[in-house]
Design a protein around this motif. Structure first.
Motif, PDB file in Angstrom:
ATOM      1  N   TYR A   1      40.878 -11.692 104.025  1.00  0.00           N
ATOM      2  CA  TYR A   1      40.726 -11.801 105.602  1.00  0.00           C
ATOM      3  C   TYR A   1      41.492 -13.302 105.902  1.00  0.00           C
ATOM      4  O   TYR A   1      41.316 -13.680 106.949  1.00  0.00           O
ATOM      5  CB  TYR A   1      39.297 -12.173 105.919  1.00  0.00           C
TER       6      TYR A   1
ATOM      7  N   ASP B   1      38.367 -14.442  96.944  1.00  0.00           N
ATOM      8  CA  ASP B   1      38.738 -13.258  97.501  1.00  0.00           C
ATOM      9  C   ASP B   1      39.218 -13.638  99.113  1.00  0.00           C
ATOM     10  O   ASP B   1      38.566 -14.041  99.833  1.00  0.00           O
ATOM     11  CB  ASP B   1      37.428 -12.488  97.667  1.00  0.00           C
TER      12      ASP B   1
ATOM     13  N   ALA C   1      41.592  -3.879  96.644  1.00  0.00           N
ATOM     14  CA  ALA C   1      40.925  -5.235  96.339  1.00  0.00           C
ATOM     15  C   ALA C   1      39.603  -4.888  95.419  1.00  0.00           C
ATOM     16  O   ALA C   1      39.199  -5.563  94.687  1.00  0.00           O
ATOM     17  CB  ALA C   1      40.711  -6.361  97.222  1.00  0.00           C
TER      18      ALA C   1
ATOM     19  N   LYS D   1      43.148  -5.200 105.144  1.00  0.00           N
ATOM     20  CA  LYS D   1      42.559  -5.758 106.498  1.00  0.00           C
ATOM     21  C   LYS D   1      43.734  -6.444 107.242  1.00  0.00           C
ATOM     22  O   LYS D   1      43.850  -6.097 108.489  1.00  0.00           O
ATOM     23  CB  LYS D   1      41.712  -7.015 106.114  1.00  0.00           C
TER      24      LYS D   1
END
Ligand code: PMP
Ligand code: GLU
Length: 400
Positions: free
Chosen positions: A207, A204, A100, A239
């Motif tokens: 998570y 973004d 990313a 992640k």
């Protein structure tokens, strides 16, 4: 002396990577340190993904691929965005990069002119402002506050936007605070942006699956579908799937932006690694059955750290809703002398002194909100318990 470009002079090495390398170096020399620097899962990549990668290598995934990613992985990403985020995108609106981080870097490289502005919400992930600075743009900070759950205030955001604003960076769940942007706030942010048609949003969502509440994470473009043509939704496998070393990130956004980013990749990395793309495809198409167990472990660690540190004098602990960090305010420690006699003049001094005391963390100044430090809870519960003991002992030795 090599003459290094002025562009490089505008940025610092990633503070989280610097802290991680430093701590790992000391541990390699035999120092007893609870390393809570690294923002990377301590779990192993699920076996079925490793198996798929090994099989893909044998089957020939060892060559160049198209610069923006293979058709097969892009298709898996199209389906992922629809299944998990209710985003309807086409393959030509999808790009794959080497993490990313590269995707974010290339998006800014493809769009920014010197003097442009990039709005970042503090506490922010360390790399957003530096990537903007590298491209000659100016990071403009919108502050948020622990007392308000680090919620983005739409009026503050409105005041930060100017005719030069190109990007608003959003990150939910957030690194370093773990706060999540609630749906109502996302709608309010959308409302502000409707008055600013030239501002794009980079959201973004790396998570998204690591959450400690039942609340859905909410994807900005799905919450504000009328703005989707100026949203770049960034994600990656690092992640969720514990695949940090595979280096695969991806994004969906306007096809002209995606084409420009692919053009750039054709001149820098060439393409993301073929075998990693196949591993990412296996990850995205094989379900998330392994994940609840990991999230339960992160939750237990979070509960332990929040509970233990809440009773440590001088610390204010923010309870994260997601991601795997705990952001700890330490304003009452500033000005005290640490166990070595060093005066804790700012959070970098706190972090250095804590390192001498056997706990490695990252200073809050790297995230734009001080004085504080970030603890990663992507470590075993025993390490976290030992770190909490050391922090309590440290607090007991501070002198006013
Ligand atoms: N965004 C955030 C908020 C992160 O914490 C990270 C992890 N370093 C990244 C992006 C980049 O992850 P990667 O490059 O491993 O996909
Ligand atoms: N994102 C991780 C972290 O915040 C990895 C380090 C980095 O990329 O800066 O710790």
């Amino acid at each position: 002396m090599t003459k290094i470009s002025t562009r490089l002079g505008r940025i610092a090495p990633s503070p989280s990577i610097a802290a991680m390398s430093h701590a790992r170096g000391l541990i390699a020399k035999g120092r007893d340190i609870c390393d809570l620097t690294a923002g990377e899962p301590d779990f192993d990549t699920p076996k079925h993904i490793l198996q798929a990668a090994a099989e893909a290598m044998s089957a020939g995934a060892t060559r160049y691929t198209p610069p923006g990613g293979t058709a097969a992985l892009k298709q898996a990403i199209v389906e992922k965005f629809f299944r998990e985020n209710r985003l309807k995108v086409r393959p030509d609106e999808v790009i794959v990069g080497a993490g990313a981080k590269q995707v974010i870097f290339n998006a800014m490289a493809a769009t920014l002119e010197p003097g442009d502005e990039v709005v970042v919400v503090a506490p922010y992930w360390v790399s957003y402002p530096d990537i903007a600075l590298y491209h000659g743009a100016k990071p403009v900070v919108v502050e948020t506050f622990a007392s308000d759950g680090y919620r983005i205030d739409p009026d503050r955001l409105r005041r930060a936007l100017t005719p030069r604003t190109r990007w608003l960076m959003l990150n939910s769940p957030n690194n370093p605070t773990g706060t999540m942007i609630d749906i109502e706030t996302m709608q309010q942010i959308g409302g502000v942006l409707r008055d600013h048609p030239s501002v794009m949003v980079m959201t973004d969502e790396i998570y998204e699956h690591i959450r400690f509440t039942d609340r859905a994470a909410g994807s900005f473009a799905a919450v504000n579908p009328d703005l989707a043509d100026r949203v770049l939704t960034v994600n990656g496998v690092s992640k969720t799937y514990a695949m940090t070393g595979f280096r695969i990130g991806y994004a969906a956004g306007p096809s002209d932006l995606v084409a420009a980013m692919a053009k750039l990749q054709s001149q820098n990395s060439g393409n993301p690694a073929a075998v990693s793309q196949e591993a990412a495809r296996a990850a995205l198409t094989s379900g998330l059955d392994f994940l609840p167990q990991w999230v339960d472990a992160y939750r237990a660690r979070k509960n332990l750290v929040v509970q233990r540190l809440s009773s440590v004098p001088g610390l204010s602990v923010f309870e994260p809703q997601g991601a795997f960090y705990v952001y700890v305010g330490c304003s009452e420690w500033i000005g005290c002398a640490g166990p070595s006699g060093r005066v804790l003049s700012d959070d970098s001094a706190v972090v250095m002194e804590l390192l001498d005391h056997g706990v490695a963390s990252v200073q809050g100044s790297a995230y734009g909100v001080s004085p504080a430090f970030r603890l990663s809870i992507a470590s075993g519960i025993d390490v976290l318990a030992a770190a909490c003991d050391r922090l309590a002992d440290f607090a007991g030795r501070l002198k006013q």
